[in-house]
Motif scaffolding. Structure first.
Motif, PDB file in Angstrom:
ATOM      1  N   SER A  43      10.215-109.286   7.499  1.00  0.00           N
ATOM      2  CA  SER A  43      11.175-109.067   8.578  1.00  0.00           C
ATOM      3  C   SER A  43      12.179-107.985   8.218  1.00  0.00           C
ATOM      4  O   SER A  43      12.597-107.190   9.072  1.00  0.00           O
ATOM      5  CB  SER A  43      11.913-110.378   8.888  1.00  0.00           C
ATOM      6  N   THR A  44      12.559-107.937   6.944  1.00  0.00           N
ATOM      7  CA  THR A  44      13.485-106.896   6.495  1.00  0.00           C
ATOM      8  C   THR A  44      12.858-105.516   6.614  1.00  0.00           C
ATOM      9  O   THR A  44      13.504-104.557   7.058  1.00  0.00           O
ATOM     10  CB  THR A  44      13.902-107.159   5.029  1.00  0.00           C
ATOM     11  N   SER A  96      15.181-121.595  -2.103  1.00  0.00           N
ATOM     12  CA  SER A  96      16.234-122.281  -1.363  1.00  0.00           C
ATOM     13  C   SER A  96      17.025-121.280  -0.531  1.00  0.00           C
ATOM     14  O   SER A  96      17.303-120.155  -0.972  1.00  0.00           O
ATOM     15  CB  SER A  96      17.172-123.009  -2.332  1.00  0.00           C
ATOM     16  N   ARG A  97      17.411-121.702   0.681  1.00  0.00           N
ATOM     17  CA  ARG A  97      18.191-120.833   1.551  1.00  0.00           C
ATOM     18  C   ARG A  97      19.684-121.016   1.332  1.00  0.00           C
ATOM     19  O   ARG A  97      20.493-120.332   1.969  1.00  0.00           O
ATOM     20  CB  ARG A  97      17.846-121.114   3.018  1.00  0.00           C
ATOM     21  N   THR A  98      20.053-121.924   0.440  1.00  0.00           N
ATOM     22  CA  THR A  98      21.474-122.198   0.209  1.00  0.00           C
ATOM     23  C   THR A  98      21.927-121.849  -1.205  1.00  0.00           C
ATOM     24  O   THR A  98      23.128-121.841  -1.470  1.00  0.00           O
ATOM     25  CB  THR A  98      21.786-123.677   0.484  1.00  0.00           C
ATOM     26  N   GLN A  99      20.996-121.590  -2.115  1.00  0.00           N
ATOM     27  CA  GLN A  99      21.352-121.289  -3.502  1.00  0.00           C
ATOM     28  C   GLN A  99      20.797-119.931  -3.898  1.00  0.00           C
ATOM     29  O   GLN A  99      19.669-119.575  -3.549  1.00  0.00           O
ATOM     30  CB  GLN A  99      20.803-122.365  -4.451  1.00  0.00           C
ATOM     31  N   ALA A 138      21.824-109.711   8.066  1.00  0.00           N
ATOM     32  CA  ALA A 138      22.270-109.495   6.691  1.00  0.00           C
ATOM     33  C   ALA A 138      21.885-110.667   5.802  1.00  0.00           C
ATOM     34  O   ALA A 138      21.477-110.480   4.639  1.00  0.00           O
ATOM     35  CB  ALA A 138      23.786-109.277   6.664  1.00  0.00           C
ATOM     36  N   THR A 139      21.983-111.875   6.327  1.00  0.00           N
ATOM     37  CA  THR A 139      21.588-113.071   5.568  1.00  0.00           C
ATOM     38  C   THR A 139      20.102-113.032   5.236  1.00  0.00           C
ATOM     39  O   THR A 139      19.692-113.350   4.110  1.00  0.00           O
ATOM     40  CB  THR A 139      21.906-114.339   6.380  1.00  0.00           C
ATOM     41  N   MET A 140      19.293-112.631   6.217  1.00  0.00           N
ATOM     42  CA  MET A 140      17.849-112.540   5.995  1.00  0.00           C
ATOM     43  C   MET A 140      17.529-111.501   4.918  1.00  0.00           C
ATOM     44  O   MET A 140      16.667-111.726   4.056  1.00  0.00           O
ATOM     45  CB  MET A 140      17.156-112.174   7.298  1.00  0.00           C
ATOM     46  N   VAL A 141      18.209-110.357   4.960  1.00  0.00           N
ATOM     47  CA  VAL A 141      17.978-109.313   3.964  1.00  0.00           C
ATOM     48  C   VAL A 141      18.337-109.808   2.568  1.00  0.00           C
ATOM     49  O   VAL A 141      17.602-109.576   1.597  1.00  0.00           O
ATOM     50  CB  VAL A 141      18.792-108.048   4.321  1.00  0.00           C
TER      51      VAL A 141
END
Length: 264
Positions: free
Chosen positions: A240-241, A41-44, A29-32
């Motif tokens: 990947s999604t 950014s992976r955090t914002q 779900a995070t990747m999607v």
């Protein structure tokens, strides 16, 4: 008191199930979500965007890998389905002891580690002087897909009535016509399930493909691996999604479509 214990036990079971599902699907779900994030950014969160999907479809490398993946998956699944169905018919006609032995041998590739299968196939291709490339990947995928087709077709063959096939022969039908008119409609759900399962396994394979592909050819799984080693790009999240959604759709079809058809 017993009711309280039952409710508490049920709560623990539900909590455990939710925890397992969260552990399994939270990373996906995070990747999607990140595939729609306009920020690298992976955090914002920078806002919703489809630019990474546009970038993905505009990439020649990704489209070439996608073409190779779909072509290998379709051809390997189709050939494995034909071979696996024919093998299932031959196995079902055997006596109990030889059938058990052959089924045990057939199940070995599914129980064997992928890395062992990949290295073994690579060494076999090299020993026979076959250059690694598209054809070796295709042969490798056919090899590990056949047992899955047999596993899907065999239960349907056991449910068929042999007397109907013999009756068709007595009425003047040729063996081939009797098979396609009497036997094949009964095992068709298993054949379709085997094809979809083989297609999905081929689409998702990385280890065996990695060892048998050689230089100059990529599938989506090997491309993602090589790109991630250089640094994760947002377009890889999008790719990947797409793979996850495609595999999920195929699994749902393989699990529910034959059942609905059989019930109808």
């Amino acid at each position: 008191m017993n009711k309280i214990r039952q409710n508490f036990r049920r709560f623990l079971q539900d909590f455990y199930l939710v925890l397992i599902m969260l552990f399994l699907y939270a990373p996906i779900a995070t990747m999607v979500v990140l595939s729609f994030n306009s920020s690298k950014s992976r955090t914002q969160w920078g806002g919703f965007t489809l630019q990474w999907y546009t970038q993905m479809f505009a990439s020649r490398n990704i489209m070439a890998a996608l073409q190779n993946t779909l072509l290998i998956a379709f051809l390997s699944a189709l050939i494995a389905t034909v071979i696996g169905t024919a093998a299932s018919i031959a196995i079902s006609s055997m006596k109990q002891v030889p059938q058990t032995i052959v089924m045990g041998i057939t199940n070995i590739p599914m129980l064997n580690a992928d890395i062992v299968t990949g290295i073994s196939l690579m060494l076999a291709f090299i020993a026979f002087g076959i250059s690694l490339g598209f054809k070796t990947v295709l042969i490798a995928h056919i090899t590990f897909n056949i047992p899955y087709v047999i596993l899907s077709v065999m239960p349907k063959l056991k449910q068929t009535n042999r007397f109907t096939y013999e009756a068709a022969l007595d009425l003047g039908a040729s063996p081939l016509r009797a098979f396609f008119k009497v036997v094949f409609p009964d095992i068709l759900p298993g054949v379709l399930s085997g094809f979809l399962l083989a297609f999905t396994m081929s689409l998702d394979d990385f280890i065996i493909t990695h060892f048998t592909r050689g230089a100059g050819i990529n599938t989506l799984s090997t491309l993602i691996y090589s790109e991630v080693r250089r640094g994760i790009k947002p377009s890889m999240y999008a790719l990947s999604t797409v793979i996850f959604v495609a595999v999920l759709a195929l699994l749902l079809i393989s699990n529910f479509a034959p059942k609905k058809k059989h019930e109808a």
